[in-house]
Design a protein around this motif. Structure first.
Motif, PDB file in Angstrom:
ATOM      1  N   TYR A 153     -23.843  21.425  25.494  1.00 43.35           N
ATOM      2  CA  TYR A 153     -23.388  20.568  24.350  1.00 43.35           C
ATOM      3  C   TYR A 153     -24.236  21.041  22.966  1.00 43.35           C
ATOM      4  O   TYR A 153     -25.065  21.555  22.924  1.00 43.35           O
ATOM      5  CB  TYR A 153     -24.155  19.370  24.668  1.00 43.35           C
ATOM      6  CG  TYR A 153     -23.771  18.088  23.699  1.00 43.35           C
ATOM      7  CD1 TYR A 153     -22.545  17.092  23.822  1.00 43.35           C
ATOM      8  CD2 TYR A 153     -24.576  17.982  22.634  1.00 43.35           C
ATOM      9  CE1 TYR A 153     -22.552  16.215  22.836  1.00 43.35           C
ATOM     10  CE2 TYR A 153     -24.200  16.886  21.458  1.00 43.35           C
ATOM     11  CZ  TYR A 153     -23.137  16.121  21.571  1.00 43.35           C
ATOM     12  OH  TYR A 153     -22.989  14.967  21.068  1.00 43.35           O
ATOM     13  N   SER A 154     -23.135  20.962  21.991  1.00 44.97           N
ATOM     14  CA  SER A 154     -23.537  21.679  20.713  1.00 44.97           C
ATOM     15  C   SER A 154     -24.522  20.578  19.912  1.00 44.97           C
ATOM     16  O   SER A 154     -24.123  19.590  19.795  1.00 44.97           O
ATOM     17  CB  SER A 154     -22.151  22.030  19.913  1.00 44.97           C
ATOM     18  OG  SER A 154     -22.662  22.537  18.642  1.00 44.97           O
ATOM     19  N   SER A 155     -25.397  21.404  19.367  1.00 42.35           N
ATOM     20  CA  SER A 155     -26.423  20.613  18.638  1.00 42.35           C
ATOM     21  C   SER A 155     -26.076  20.782  16.953  1.00 42.35           C
ATOM     22  O   SER A 155     -26.567  20.245  16.221  1.00 42.35           O
ATOM     23  CB  SER A 155     -27.936  21.112  18.926  1.00 42.35           C
ATOM     24  OG  SER A 155     -27.990  22.296  18.556  1.00 42.35           O
ATOM     25  N   PHE A 156     -24.998  21.487  17.008  1.00 44.05           N
ATOM     26  CA  PHE A 156     -24.413  21.663  15.513  1.00 44.05           C
ATOM     27  C   PHE A 156     -23.148  21.271  15.445  1.00 44.05           C
ATOM     28  O   PHE A 156     -22.234  21.224  16.417  1.00 44.05           O
ATOM     29  CB  PHE A 156     -24.715  22.998  14.951  1.00 44.05           C
ATOM     30  CG  PHE A 156     -25.807  23.460  14.906  1.00 44.05           C
ATOM     31  CD1 PHE A 156     -26.754  23.429  13.921  1.00 44.05           C
ATOM     32  CD2 PHE A 156     -26.690  24.263  15.971  1.00 44.05           C
ATOM     33  CE1 PHE A 156     -28.070  24.347  13.614  1.00 44.05           C
ATOM     34  CE2 PHE A 156     -27.984  24.688  15.973  1.00 44.05           C
ATOM     35  CZ  PHE A 156     -28.564  24.518  14.943  1.00 44.05           C
ATOM     36  N   GLY A 157     -22.577  20.668  14.431  1.00 50.97           N
ATOM     37  CA  GLY A 157     -21.192  20.359  14.008  1.00 50.97           C
ATOM     38  C   GLY A 157     -20.303  21.745  13.922  1.00 50.97           C
ATOM     39  O   GLY A 157     -20.970  22.897  13.814  1.00 50.97           O
ATOM     40  N   ALA A 158     -18.788  21.564  14.306  1.00 52.86           N
ATOM     41  CA  ALA A 158     -18.262  22.683  14.271  1.00 52.86           C
ATOM     42  C   ALA A 158     -17.898  23.359  12.961  1.00 52.86           C
ATOM     43  O   ALA A 158     -17.738  24.572  13.091  1.00 52.86           O
ATOM     44  CB  ALA A 158     -16.803  22.431  15.014  1.00 52.86           C
TER      45      ALA A 158
END
Length: 202
Positions: A153-158
């Motif tokens: 899961y990404s902790s940063f936005g795309a």
């Protein structure tokens, strides 16, 4: 008489739009990217994009099958954001009025502005993409380096994260879930061209 007919015709069109229900998913731009994982010269320079609509598939009777497409890098070695990778794959992406593409609201036209999204707290919720979508119904963002079989899961936005060449970018619609139960994209993020020994788990 012409004006009356024009007015009546306009009212009929408005009524049709109001009762039409969910809009169909938009067609992927066939001039950008290609179906499947990245292969050939793109295998280690492009990134594979996966869009899993989850419960949005057949929501309101509108199909939306999982999409897997290669997003080639026209300038290998140049960094690309997750948003750029979506666009290069031919995926239509819309943000919110509040944050622009800083927060992804729609992918391939889903969820549409007219379809009911059955949130637990609001079964007839409709996404207008004005402010940040609710935690009960939003596009969760994932990534993988292509060397393994699991998503992170990404902790940063795309818009604020650069993709890993040869890796995978995943989007999975999360409905009535939480941080520990958000559904991962249902495609194994494995790129046969990636050597696991050269990866650091990015």
């Amino acid at each position: 008489m012409k004006r009356l007919l024009s007015t009546v015709s306009g009212l009929v069109m408005v009524a049709a739009l109001l009762t039409a229900g969910p809009s169909p998913a938009r067609a992927v731009d066939p001039t950008r990217g290609y179906p499947g994982i990245c292969t050939g010269a793109d295998a280690l320079t492009g990134v594979t994009v996966v869009i899993d609509f989850q419960e949005l598939h057949n929501n309101g009777g509108v199909p939306a099958s999982t999409i897997t497409r290669c997003s080639p890098n026209a300038n290998p070695g140049t960094a690309r954001t997750g948003i750029k990778a979506l666009q290069d794959a031919g995926i239509s992406v819309a943000g919110t009025a509040q944050w622009g593409l800083g927060f992804v609201c729609r992918l391939e036209g889903r969820p549409s502005a007219t379809e009911n999204i059955p949130r637990v707290s609001n079964p007839t919720y409709k996404e207008q993409c004005v402010v940040t979508p609710p935690a009960e119904a939003y596009w969760s963002y994932w990534h993988a380096n292509g060397a393994g079989t699991t998503w992170t899961y990404s902790s940063f936005g795309a818009l604020n994260r650069n993709v890993v060449p040869g890796g995978f970018e995943g989007w999975s619609f999360s409905l009535n879930r939480n941080a520990s139960t958000n559904p991962v994209p249902r495609v194994t993020p494995r790129n046969p061209a990636v050597n696991p020994l050269n990866q650091t788990g990015r």
